[in-house]
Design a protein around this motif. Sequence first.
Motif, PDB file in Angstrom:
ATOM      1  N   UNK A 181       0.848  -1.200   0.000  1.00 50.79           N
ATOM      2  CA  UNK A 181       0.000   0.000   0.000  1.00 50.79           C
ATOM      3  C   UNK A 181       0.877   1.240   0.000  1.00 50.79           C
ATOM      4  N   UNK A 182       0.563   2.195  -0.863  1.00 48.61           N
ATOM      5  CA  UNK A 182       1.224   3.498  -0.821  1.00 48.61           C
ATOM      6  C   UNK A 182       0.144   4.547  -0.616  1.00 48.61           C
ATOM      7  N   UNK A 183       0.438   5.539   0.222  1.00 48.22           N
ATOM      8  CA  UNK A 183      -0.565   6.549   0.537  1.00 48.22           C
ATOM      9  C   UNK A 183       0.059   7.927   0.554  1.00 48.22           C
ATOM     10  N   UNK A 184      -0.772   8.922   0.265  1.00 45.73           N
ATOM     11  CA  UNK A 184      -0.356  10.325   0.318  1.00 45.73           C
ATOM     12  C   UNK A 184      -1.456  11.111   1.014  1.00 45.73           C
ATOM     13  N   UNK A 185      -1.118  11.683   2.164  1.00 43.01           N
ATOM     14  CA  UNK A 185      -2.044  12.476   2.965  1.00 43.01           C
ATOM     15  C   UNK A 185      -1.653  13.940   2.839  1.00 43.01           C
ATOM     16  N   UNK A 186      -2.543  14.763   2.287  1.00 42.28           N
ATOM     17  CA  UNK A 186      -2.223  16.181   2.162  1.00 42.28           C
ATOM     18  C   UNK A 186      -2.312  16.859   3.524  1.00 42.28           C
ATOM     19  N   UNK A 187      -1.217  17.515   3.896  1.00 44.86           N
ATOM     20  CA  UNK A 187      -1.168  18.271   5.142  1.00 44.86           C
ATOM     21  C   UNK A 187      -1.545  19.723   4.879  1.00 44.86           C
ATOM     22  N   UNK A 217      -7.019  15.295   2.796  1.00 41.83           N
ATOM     23  CA  UNK A 217      -7.338  14.425   1.664  1.00 41.83           C
ATOM     24  C   UNK A 217      -6.329  13.273   1.653  1.00 41.83           C
ATOM     25  N   UNK A 218      -6.819  12.065   1.489  1.00 43.65           N
ATOM     26  CA  UNK A 218      -5.961  10.884   1.569  1.00 43.65           C
ATOM     27  C   UNK A 218      -6.114  10.026   0.315  1.00 43.65           C
ATOM     28  N   UNK A 219      -5.018   9.873  -0.422  1.00 44.47           N
ATOM     29  CA  UNK A 219      -4.993   9.024  -1.607  1.00 44.47           C
ATOM     30  C   UNK A 219      -4.258   7.736  -1.271  1.00 44.47           C
ATOM     31  N   UNK A 220      -4.903   6.599  -1.514  1.00 44.81           N
ATOM     32  CA  UNK A 220      -4.285   5.296  -1.270  1.00 44.81           C
ATOM     33  C   UNK A 220      -4.339   4.484  -2.554  1.00 44.81           C
TER      34      UNK A 220
END
Length: 254
Positions: A181-187, A217-220
């Motif tokens: 799993x790779x994720x990107x959470x916008x701070x 916003x969280x992209x997984x």
Amino acid sequence: MDTDTGFLDPADENAAAARSAEEAARTALAGTGAYLMPPADVLTCLGADTTSWAHFAAHWQDLTEDEYAARRGTRRLRRYGHFSLSPVTGELRLLPHTVFVQPDNTNPLYESVDRHFDPLTGAFVADPVLRRVLGLLGRVAGALDVAEWWSVKVHPFRVVATAEGGGEPTPEGRHRDGVTLVSSLLIGRDNATGGESRVYGPEGDEILSATLHEPASLLVSDDRGTLHGVSPIRPVDTALPAHRDVLVTTLTPG
């Protein structure tokens, strides 16, 4: 270490909404391989309010220069930490700090290169929001694989751009990280345009495209069968720098 396990209290009135949000992410990951979780759902899952989120976001003021990105003309600040996470109990353990290495056939710029980054600060590691983010990701990743422990790699990033350029969130272009799993959470982002996140299938077909504008916003995505990349950011007001802050986290069975 903080004893927060990353699990919401079952008695919490938001617990049902959080379970529904998590299930939507799990279903999409198992189906299309990518999902964008709306900020309201993320904050519900984290049990975070305005104050706790602002405290968490403040850690991005304490990142250090990424000398490897700088060699390629990108100004990026970051830190790095490695944890193990129990998907059963939510127990989170910070592992000894080591170099960061990406496996072969993943990132064309840095695969098999030992990269030395400063460790996460103690305050960042102890932040309850971080621990709940990792707990959430562990539960979502359970839709993709079964793990006795998750190997969790945590990368807080700030990418900086000026009128002269330099705002490349992914200077390596479209790539994989060699994880589950790779994720990107916008701070947060300031004075920035661009930064569109894209997820692609193995044949290059676009699965998802979105610009993360709103904090939380969280992209997984399922890194085993997809590739991902982010377009450059540029300043809206060219007299001032732009920045984009994200938390990139990867999970692999440990």
